[in-house]
Design a protein around this motif. Structure first.
Motif, PDB file in Angstrom:
ATOM      1  N   VAL A  71       0.635  -1.299  -0.032  1.00 49.97           N
ATOM      2  CA  VAL A  71       0.115   0.062  -0.068  1.00 49.97           C
ATOM      3  C   VAL A  71       0.638   1.195   0.135  1.00 49.97           C
ATOM      4  N   GLU A  72       1.792   1.399   0.915  1.00 48.87           N
ATOM      5  CA  GLU A  72       2.837   2.566   0.889  1.00 48.87           C
ATOM      6  C   GLU A  72       3.486   2.685  -0.581  1.00 48.87           C
ATOM      7  N   LEU A  73       3.891   1.687  -1.072  1.00 51.00           N
ATOM      8  CA  LEU A  73       4.620   1.681  -2.561  1.00 51.00           C
ATOM      9  C   LEU A  73       3.642   2.186  -3.730  1.00 51.00           C
ATOM     10  N   ARG A  74       2.346   1.583  -3.427  1.00 49.68           N
ATOM     11  CA  ARG A  74       1.403   2.230  -4.623  1.00 49.68           C
ATOM     12  C   ARG A  74       0.866   3.499  -4.353  1.00 49.68           C
ATOM     13  N   SER A  75       0.936   3.987  -2.872  1.00 48.43           N
ATOM     14  CA  SER A  75       0.666   5.389  -2.912  1.00 48.43           C
ATOM     15  C   SER A  75       1.585   6.274  -2.993  1.00 48.43           C
ATOM     16  N   ALA A  76       2.850   5.792  -2.844  1.00 51.15           N
ATOM     17  CA  ALA A  76       3.992   6.864  -3.078  1.00 51.15           C
ATOM     18  C   ALA A  76       4.341   6.687  -4.673  1.00 51.15           C
ATOM     19  N   ALA A  77       3.862   6.085  -5.525  1.00 49.08           N
ATOM     20  CA  ALA A  77       4.224   5.930  -6.880  1.00 49.08           C
ATOM     21  C   ALA A  77       4.057   7.383  -7.501  1.00 49.08           C
ATOM     22  N   PRO A  78       5.118   7.567  -8.245  1.00 49.17           N
ATOM     23  CA  PRO A  78       5.024   8.743  -9.172  1.00 49.17           C
ATOM     24  C   PRO A  78       3.909   8.752 -10.207  1.00 49.17           C
ATOM     25  N   ASP A  79       3.300   9.910 -10.532  1.00 53.08           N
ATOM     26  CA  ASP A  79       2.172   9.886 -11.453  1.00 53.08           C
ATOM     27  C   ASP A  79       2.865  10.215 -13.095  1.00 53.08           C
ATOM     28  N   ASP A  80       4.206  10.182 -12.734  1.00 51.73           N
ATOM     29  CA  ASP A  80       4.755  10.247 -14.199  1.00 51.73           C
ATOM     30  C   ASP A  80       4.647   8.941 -15.185  1.00 51.73           C
ATOM     31  N   ASP A  81       4.088   7.990 -14.722  1.00 51.65           N
ATOM     32  CA  ASP A  81       3.815   6.692 -15.231  1.00 51.65           C
ATOM     33  C   ASP A  81       2.261   6.944 -15.752  1.00 51.65           C
ATOM     34  N   GLU A  82       1.788   8.031 -15.899  1.00 54.06           N
ATOM     35  CA  GLU A  82       0.362   8.026 -16.387  1.00 54.06           C
ATOM     36  C   GLU A  82       0.670   7.797 -18.045  1.00 54.06           C
ATOM     37  N   VAL A  83      -0.678   7.187 -18.493  1.00 57.18           N
ATOM     38  CA  VAL A  83      -0.478   6.647 -19.844  1.00 57.18           C
ATOM     39  C   VAL A  83      -1.261   7.897 -20.705  1.00 57.18           C
ATOM     40  N   VAL A  84      -0.844   8.388 -21.674  1.00 58.79           N
ATOM     41  CA  VAL A  84      -1.179   9.633 -22.427  1.00 58.79           C
ATOM     42  C   VAL A  84      -1.505   9.110 -23.906  1.00 58.79           C
ATOM     43  N   PRO A  85      -2.434   9.579 -24.453  1.00 56.33           N
ATOM     44  CA  PRO A  85      -2.553   9.299 -25.999  1.00 56.33           C
ATOM     45  C   PRO A  85      -1.546  10.428 -26.833  1.00 56.33           C
ATOM     46  N   VAL A  86      -1.016   9.866 -27.878  1.00 53.33           N
ATOM     47  CA  VAL A  86      -0.236  10.520 -28.730  1.00 53.33           C
ATOM     48  C   VAL A  86      -0.602  10.265 -30.017  1.00 53.33           C
ATOM     49  N   THR A  87      -0.965  11.393 -31.072  1.00 50.51           N
ATOM     50  CA  THR A  87      -1.265  11.255 -32.269  1.00 50.51           C
ATOM     51  C   THR A  87      -0.032  11.345 -32.974  1.00 50.51           C
ATOM     52  N   ILE A  88       0.240   9.954 -33.947  1.00 52.72           N
ATOM     53  CA  ILE A  88       1.437  10.336 -34.950  1.00 52.72           C
ATOM     54  C   ILE A  88       0.838   9.989 -36.183  1.00 52.72           C
ATOM     55  N   GLY A  89       0.806  10.892 -37.086  1.00 50.16           N
ATOM     56  CA  GLY A  89       0.147  11.138 -38.303  1.00 50.16           C
ATOM     57  C   GLY A  89      -1.177  10.613 -38.175  1.00 50.16           C
ATOM     58  N   SER A  90      -1.797   9.563 -38.711  1.00 53.13           N
ATOM     59  CA  SER A  90      -3.365   9.351 -38.629  1.00 53.13           C
ATOM     60  C   SER A  90      -3.532   8.274 -37.459  1.00 53.13           C
ATOM     61  N   SER A  91      -2.649   7.851 -36.675  1.00 52.15           N
ATOM     62  CA  SER A  91      -2.677   6.897 -35.819  1.00 52.15           C
ATOM     63  C   SER A  91      -2.511   7.497 -34.216  1.00 52.15           C
ATOM     64  N   VAL A  92      -3.339   6.597 -33.359  1.00 46.00           N
ATOM     65  CA  VAL A  92      -3.220   7.139 -32.046  1.00 46.00           C
ATOM     66  C   VAL A  92      -2.232   6.072 -31.284  1.00 46.00           C
ATOM     67  N   ARG A  93      -1.305   6.564 -30.640  1.00 44.93           N
ATOM     68  CA  ARG A  93      -0.822   5.427 -29.540  1.00 44.93           C
ATOM     69  C   ARG A  93      -0.845   5.835 -28.157  1.00 44.93           C
ATOM     70  N   PHE A  94      -0.837   5.028 -27.324  1.00 48.60           N
ATOM     71  CA  PHE A  94      -0.911   5.118 -25.937  1.00 48.60           C
ATOM     72  C   PHE A  94       0.392   4.961 -25.280  1.00 48.60           C
ATOM     73  N   VAL A  95       1.236   5.885 -24.600  1.00 49.39           N
ATOM     74  CA  VAL A  95       2.617   5.969 -24.168  1.00 49.39           C
ATOM     75  C   VAL A  95       2.704   6.528 -22.843  1.00 49.39           C
ATOM     76  N   ARG A  96       3.468   6.174 -22.112  1.00 49.06           N
ATOM     77  CA  ARG A  96       3.746   6.309 -20.904  1.00 49.06           C
ATOM     78  C   ARG A  96       4.097   7.949 -20.636  1.00 49.06           C
ATOM     79  N   ARG A  97       3.908   8.836 -19.878  1.00 56.53           N
ATOM     80  CA  ARG A  97       4.207  10.070 -19.926  1.00 56.53           C
ATOM     81  C   ARG A  97       5.763  10.233 -19.275  1.00 56.53           C
TER      82      ARG A  97
END
Length: 97
Positions: A71-97
């Motif tokens: 629980v401590e590790l999960r609550s202290a995990a940074p938010d920089d692992d958030e997955v965000v959509p990135v558009t490349i040309g006509s396709s969308v990929r989901f990548v970690r921030r």
């Protein structure tokens, strides 16, 4: 996603150490606690970043400590692992921030 995995060292097919190494390839690998009667592989377990290594028979206090660490590790995990959509040309990929 899976927050935690409780594994034995000795399992059919992959052993627990090999399974954890494979799980590190997941986008968000779970926290791992080994629950085993084998007292000789603790160093191996911590080398693959196990949260804890519980020996059977498991005492309730040791299990509670392992759960608290997860629980401590999960609550202290940074938010920089958030997955965000990135558009490349006509396709969308989901990548970690």
């Amino acid at each position: 996603t899976v927050d935690a995995a409780f594994l034995d060292i000795h399992m059919p097919g992959l052993d627990g150490i090999a399974l954890v190494a494979a799980m590190h390839r997941l986008m968000v690998p779970p926290a791992v606690v080994f629950v085993t009667a084998d007292d000789s592989r603790a160093v191996d377990a911590f080398e693959v970043r196990a949260v804890d290594y519980l020996l059977k028979p498991v005492r309730a206090q040791r299990l509670r400590g392992a759960l608290d660490r997860i629980v401590e590790l999960r609550s202290a995990a940074p938010d920089d692992d958030e997955v965000v959509p990135v558009t490349i040309g006509s396709s969308v990929r989901f990548v970690r921030r």
